[in-house]
Structure formats: C-alpha cells, structure tokens
Write an enzyme that holds these catalytic residues in place. Structure first.
Site, PDB file in Angstrom:
ATOM      1  N   ASP A 244      16.298  22.939 -26.980  1.00  0.00           N
ATOM      2  CA  ASP A 244      16.980  23.062 -28.269  1.00  0.00           C
ATOM      3  C   ASP A 244      18.229  23.946 -28.234  1.00  0.00           C
ATOM      4  OD1 ASP A 244      17.037  22.148 -30.971  1.00  0.00           O
ATOM      5  OD2 ASP A 244      16.537  24.186 -31.586  1.00  0.00           O
TER       6      ASP A 244
ATOM      7  N   ARG B   1      25.862  -0.765 -15.006  1.00  0.00           N
ATOM      8  CA  ARG B   1      24.829  -1.510 -14.291  1.00  0.00           C
ATOM      9  C   ARG B   1      25.030  -1.451 -12.787  1.00  0.00           C
ATOM     10  NH1 ARG B   1      22.549  -5.119 -18.248  1.00  0.00           N
ATOM     11  NH2 ARG B   1      21.668  -6.454 -16.616  1.00  0.00           N
TER      12      ARG B   1
ATOM     13  N   HIS C 164      23.249  22.399 -27.882  1.00  0.00           N
ATOM     14  CA  HIS C 164      22.011  21.824 -28.422  1.00  0.00           C
ATOM     15  C   HIS C 164      21.534  20.810 -27.387  1.00  0.00           C
ATOM     16  CE1 HIS C 164      19.025  20.208 -31.096  1.00  0.00           C
ATOM     17  NE2 HIS C 164      19.554  18.994 -31.003  1.00  0.00           N
TER      18      HIS C 164
ATOM     19  N   LYS D 205      14.661  14.064 -26.367  1.00  0.00           N
ATOM     20  CA  LYS D 205      14.900  15.058 -25.309  1.00  0.00           C
ATOM     21  C   LYS D 205      13.655  15.899 -25.032  1.00  0.00           C
ATOM     22  CE  LYS D 205      18.377  16.971 -27.469  1.00  0.00           C
ATOM     23  NZ  LYS D 205      18.471  16.080 -28.645  1.00  0.00           N
TER      24      LYS D 205
END
Length: 313
Positions: A180, A247, A141, A162
């Site tokens: 999908d 980071r 998915h 998405k």
C-alpha cells in the site's frame, strides 16, 4: 526530508548519552561525519550558516593527539570545539581523555559514546542512518516483494489485485517487504524500498480485512527493505475491447524513480491467468536479460526461420 535529531541517532545506534540529555531534540542538518583533527589543531573553517557543521567523531587518533597537552590547553581546545557550531560529539571506547567529558558536562553539550570496536564500522552505521533521513525520498501506492532475490515493485490501480498477488507470492516462499505505502529512497543512485512504519508487516485483502503477515506466516517471509530492480504494473487485460498487451516479450520499458531508471513491464490481468507464475517468469526473464545468456527473441526467431527455410531446399 524528515527532521533528523540527535535522539534519532541515539535511538538507532544505542549510544550512551554522557551529557546534554536535554538537548537530544537538536536537529542535525548536515549530512556526513566529521573527524575533529583540524579543529583540535585550532583550524575552524568559516561557515555562513551554523547548520553546515556536521556531527563530529573522535577516536584513537584524536585521543592520542590530545593527551600530549596540559589540562589547561585541553580544556581550551575542547571548549572551542563545542562552541564552534557542531551539533553533537561522538566518541568511541578508544577515546581515553577524560577531560573531554568534564568539559562537555560543564557546558551541557551533547556527548555520545559508542561501544563499536571498529571505528570504520561505526562510521558506516551512522552513514546508513543518515541515508534514511537525508537521501531523496518518494512514496508510491504499490506493493514491494523480493522475488528470486530481485526487488519487484508491483503497481496498478486500486482493486486490481496487488495485495492478493503478494499473498500468493508469499505462499511461493518469496519475501514480503510491504503493501500500500512504499517509501522509496535514492541511496547512491540505487533505489531502496521499505514500507511506511505504520503499515509494517500488514496487508489488506478485500473481504478479509487487514492482518499481520508475521502472525500468519512467520518472520521468515519478511524483509525490512530491498533494492528495487524491476517495476511490474498490473493492467486490465482489455481496454475498450482492444488487446494492446505485448505478445513477443520485447515490451520492456523504463520507469523513472527519483531520477533513476528502473526496468518496467506491464502485465495484463484477467480471469484464469496465474499471475504468480507470470510474475515469476517475468523476474526470471529479467535476470536472463541482465546475464550473458541473453539473446534477443527476434534474433532467435530470425535465425530459426532461416535454418528452417534452408532445410526445406
């Protein structure tokens, strides 16, 4: 694995069906293509299971070999070949012995003819079709885009954005494979992704619904399939009010698909962040990491720190 039949082969490669039209639903259970040399020389390898027999191809060499025999011998050899268990015979236009066609029609055996001029190209095309049906397959998915020539599988929980991200990437001239339901196939230890046929060219945007990318953006933004080289996972920016995101750019991990490890990175999603620019930057960094220009960021910082401190002495 999907059931693979003679009809699947003919539909994909547009073979001429010479005989056995009512046997096109016969399943091909064994991967690969066999050349009929040894069988025409009366050597038949014994198999415990008939399904182990492969589809068989004959072209110039087999034709030249068979033309040296008289009609009775040819009929005997072709009959043995068609009764040994092979599911289908494929010939090229270079195969000239018409006795084969006569025997195939008499036995109602599936015989196909290809107009590919070069036999090795035909074999490769058949193998490509086989890969779709016989290679290990999984379904994710997710969405799949080709960004800067790199196949990027975009994962994340439902509703995280998405599909909207794909739409923005398309506007930036990147290529859309699917959304999908992405079918992933391991072909020679390389993961190839394509969309489920039902959802081809379709994308769902919340508040708008499902629409066709080809009709709205044109065929130039579509790819049928792409190697998957990078997995980008969209995650919520904060979980329990703690920012766990990387980071320093060193948080590249691996994501295993069908036994193959793919580069994986998590990208936090929050209001005000330009995901398109971030994804493009991630792909650019991924390409740098694979190139000779790669330099570890910590080494760079360490080197610059030493140079800075030295200059202060």
């Amino acid at each position: 694995m999907e059931k693979f039949t003679i009809k699947d082969l003919t539909d994909n490669l547009k073979f001429e069906i010479i005989s056995g039209q009512d046997k096109l639903d016969t399943e091909i259970k064994s991967y690969g293509i066999n050349r009929a040399g040894l069988e025409l020389a009366d050597y038949f390898k014994p198999f415990k299971d008939q399904s182990e027999w492969r589809a068989t191809l004959m072209s110039t060499k087999e034709s030249g070999y068979m033309l040296q025999f008289d009609e009775e011998t040819k009929i005997k050899k072709y009959t043995q070949l068609m009764k040994c268990g092979i599911p289908v015979l494929i010939i090229t236009n270079k195969f000239k012995d018409k006795t084969l066609i006569k025997v195939a029609k008499r036995l109602n055996f599936p015989l196909l003819r290809s107009d590919y001029p070069i036999t090795i190209q035909l074999v490769q095309k058949i193998q490509d079709i086989y890969d779709i049906y016989f290679s290990p397959t999984a379904e994710e998915h997710a969405a799949l885009m080709n960004i800067f020539g790199t196949g990027v599988l975009i994962k994340g929980k439902s509703g995280i954005g998405k599909s909207e991200l794909c739409l923005d990437l398309i506007k930036h001239n990147h290529l859309f494979i699917g959304d999908d339901r992405i079918i992933l196939t391991n072909k020679s230890n390389k993961i190839i992704g394509r969309v489920h046929p039902i959802l081809k060219n379709l994308i769902e945007i919340r508040g708008i619904g499902i629409f066709d990318i080809v009709k709205s953006n044109g065929y130039q933004v579509i790819m049928n399939e792409s190697p998957v080289e990078l997995v980008v996972e969209l995650v919520e920016y904060k979980e329990q009010n703690i920012d766990n995101s990387d980071r320093l750019g060193n948080d590249w991990s691996k994501f295993k698909i069908l036994g193959v490890e793919i580069e994986h990175i998590q990208i936090p999603v929050s209001a005000g962040r330009s995901l398109v620019n971030i994804i493009e930057s991630a792909v650019a960094q991924f390409k740098i990491n694979k190139s000779k220009q790669f330099e570890n960021v910590f080494d760079v910082i360490h080197k610059r720190t030493k140079e800075f401190l030295s200059s202060k002495k």
